[in-house]
Design a protein around this motif. Structure first.
Motif, short mmCIF file in Angstrom:
data_model
loop_
_atom_site.label_atom_id
_atom_site.label_comp_id
_atom_site.label_asym_id
_atom_site.label_seq_id
_atom_site.Cartn_x
_atom_site.Cartn_y
_atom_site.Cartn_z
N UNK B 175 54.08 44.45 30.34
CA UNK B 175 54.18 43.15 31.01
C UNK B 175 53.02 42.88 31.93
N UNK B 176 51.80 43.07 31.42
CA UNK B 176 50.60 42.89 32.24
C UNK B 176 50.32 41.41 32.50
N UNK B 177 49.46 41.18 33.49
CA UNK B 177 49.00 39.82 33.80
C UNK B 177 47.48 39.79 33.69
N UNK B 178 46.97 38.73 33.09
CA UNK B 178 45.53 38.60 32.86
C UNK B 178 44.98 37.58 33.85
N UNK B 179 43.89 37.93 34.54
CA UNK B 179 43.28 37.00 35.50
C UNK B 179 41.97 36.48 34.91
N UNK B 180 41.87 35.15 34.84
CA UNK B 180 40.70 34.51 34.24
C UNK B 180 40.00 33.66 35.29
N UNK B 181 38.68 33.52 35.14
CA UNK B 181 37.97 32.61 36.03
C UNK B 181 37.17 31.62 35.21
N UNK B 182 37.30 30.34 35.58
CA UNK B 182 36.56 29.28 34.91
C UNK B 182 35.87 28.41 35.95
N UNK B 183 35.30 27.28 35.52
CA UNK B 183 34.60 26.39 36.46
C UNK B 183 35.51 25.91 37.59
N UNK B 184 36.82 25.78 37.34
CA UNK B 184 37.73 25.27 38.37
C UNK B 184 38.44 26.36 39.14
N UNK B 185 37.99 27.57 39.02
CA UNK B 185 38.59 28.65 39.79
C UNK B 185 39.35 29.63 38.92
#
Lengths: 158, 313
Positions: B175-185
């Protein structure tokens, strides 16, 4: 947009010597080593990161050079099978051990086997036989001469 | 987005055939086409692309947002094989492999945070993971071989979401969580919502995967796979994390890594291990290929899940 002719300058240190060349970004490290630097000890086997014939060290760790772009190795230090022996030609303990145990038949896989196992022995200086066999998973000997290869690695370990 | 097999060229040849060009010319064209393909396959190198080495994450995002058809590369052990086979042919590669601040394994209390660039070798040998998420370090030791694991990254493994991959299924089980970063944070996505389709995941073209957060657990676990030769991809694999509501996930039983919900529900409802295992593929339509028929995959999943549940519950 045409990508024809887009070259990048890279400097890769191979066996202690810097090589600066303009190459296509898609050139694989193994082709850089063989065709640009001209060292043919690193073999091209499957080109799909399965067989391990192209194993070299990048910044001290074994990698399969068919699955690394040469531009990704820009500024890094690469060691090939030619770079293992000391300048006066003295081979490493593992190389001697391959010789003594007759750990090769046709010899095609040998450079990759030795590079992978040099790196493995740095991480695990006294492995068990099972650990050696597991660590050899990524290096195929199609003569199936694994027994003497395992013996050679064990006899070079402490 | 991924598939670029030159079908347009083949259609061109057939279009010429349709308008009645001479047979000799058609054959000559086909010959040329096939020769160029054979050459390409025999060389096993990717199509041409531009290469950009990002200095940090925001630099990478800027280039991803502005360049045409760009893709992130790090270790390259998922992407380069796809590019060699021409399943992927991005025009620009944005290399994040030198952003060393993305390589870490940190204990954050409830969970372990793993930077996207962390190598699988580091995951396999991490004392923190061996203690807090042992199923992950154990599963990592089965990916490729030591030389592959030196170079392959956890971010690449998860972001490609290969249904046959070893680690995406483990991420589902824990049950992992993935953290992504894009132009809006930044945004966080549960892995339950991350694997969308065949090699397609819930990440936008201008986003970079930063971190994977893996909950700690002392529940029983098991992970196993069936293959014919040691180095092969799993024909079917299973990862189970026990506890009050066990999570069961499967390798190669769908076009994505997938949870066996029917099986999990049966366990929560008090069903026996055998009853739950018998239900493992009741809500699935396993793929069929040269390695296994759909029915054989269902059989393997049933057996592997039963054994995994016996070990972990």
């Amino acid at each position: 947009m045409s990508l024809e002719g887009i070259l990048m300058q890279v400097t890769v240190m191979v066996n202690g010597q810097n090589f600066t060349n303009d190459i296509e970004p898609r050139m694989l490290l193994v082709h850089f080593i063989r065709d640009v630097v001209g060292l043919k000890g690193t073999n091209v086997g499957c080109e799909t990161s399965s067989c391990g014939a192209c194993t070299v060290h990048v910044d001290g760790k074994s990698v399969k050079s068919c699955t690394v772009l040469a531009v990704q190795a820009d500024g890094m230090s690469v060691t090939t099978i030619e770079g293992l022996a000391s300048l006066d030609g003295e081979m490493t303990a593992l190389q001697k051990s391959f010789q003594n145990c007759h750990a090769l038949q046709c010899g095609f896989c040998t450079p990759g086997m030795i590079m992978a196992m040099e790196s493995f022995l740095l991480e695990n200086a006294s492995p068990s036989e099972a650990e050696v066999r597991h660590a050899l998973e990524g290096n195929l000997c199609r003569c199936t001469g694994y027994h003497n290869i395992v013996k050679a690695v064990l006899s070079a370990s402490t | 987005m991924f598939v670029s097999l030159g079908l347009d060229k083949i259609q061109e040849v057939f279009a010429d055939a349709a308008i009645g060009l001479g047979r000799a010319r058609i054959f000559a064209q086909f010959e040329l086409l096939m020769r160029s393909y054979r050459k390409a396959w025999s060389e096993v190198i990717p199509v041409k692309f531009e290469y950009y080495r990002a200095t940090d994450v925001s630099d990478a995002i800027d280039v991803l947002a502005s360049a045409r058809d760009a893709k992130v590369i790090a270790g390259g052990h998922s992407l380069l094989p796809l590019m060699k086979l021409r399943f992927a042919s991005p025009m620009t590669l944005v290399d994040i492999g030198r952003i060393s601040s993305l390589s870490y394994i940190l204990d954050r209390g409830e969970y372990v945070a793993i930077g996207a660039l962390t190598s699988l070798r580091d995951i396999e040998t991490s004392p923190i993971l061996k203690t807090s998420v042992p199923i992950l370090s154990y599963a990592a030791s089965f990916v490729g071989d030591p030389s592959v694991r030196h170079r392959a990254t956890i971010g690449g493994s998860v972001v490609h979401g290969d249904a046959a991959g070893d680690l995406p299924s483990v991420m589902l089980a824990v049950g992992a969580t993935v953290v992504l970063q894009g132009p809006d944070g930044k945004r966080s996505v549960s892995v339950d919502d991350f694997f969308l389709g065949f090699l397609e995941t819930n990440i936008n073209f201008d986003e970079v995967l930063l971190e994977i957060q893996v909950p700690k657990s002392d529940a029983g676990w098991a992970r196993s796979e069936f293959n014919r030769r040691a180095q092969d991809w799993a024909i079917v694999g299973v990862a189970v994390l026990g506890g009050k509501s066990p999570r069961v996930s499967l390798i190669n039983m769908a076009s994505t890594p997938i949870r066996a919900f029917a099986c999990e529900d049966a366990l929560v409802a008090g069903g026996s291990i055998k009853e739950a295992a018998d239900l493992v593929s009741s809500d699935l339509d396993p793929p069929e290929d040269l390695n296994a028929t759909s029915a054989f995959r269902s059989h393997l999943a049933n057996v592997l899940v039963r054994r995994a549940l016996e070990r972990s519950l």
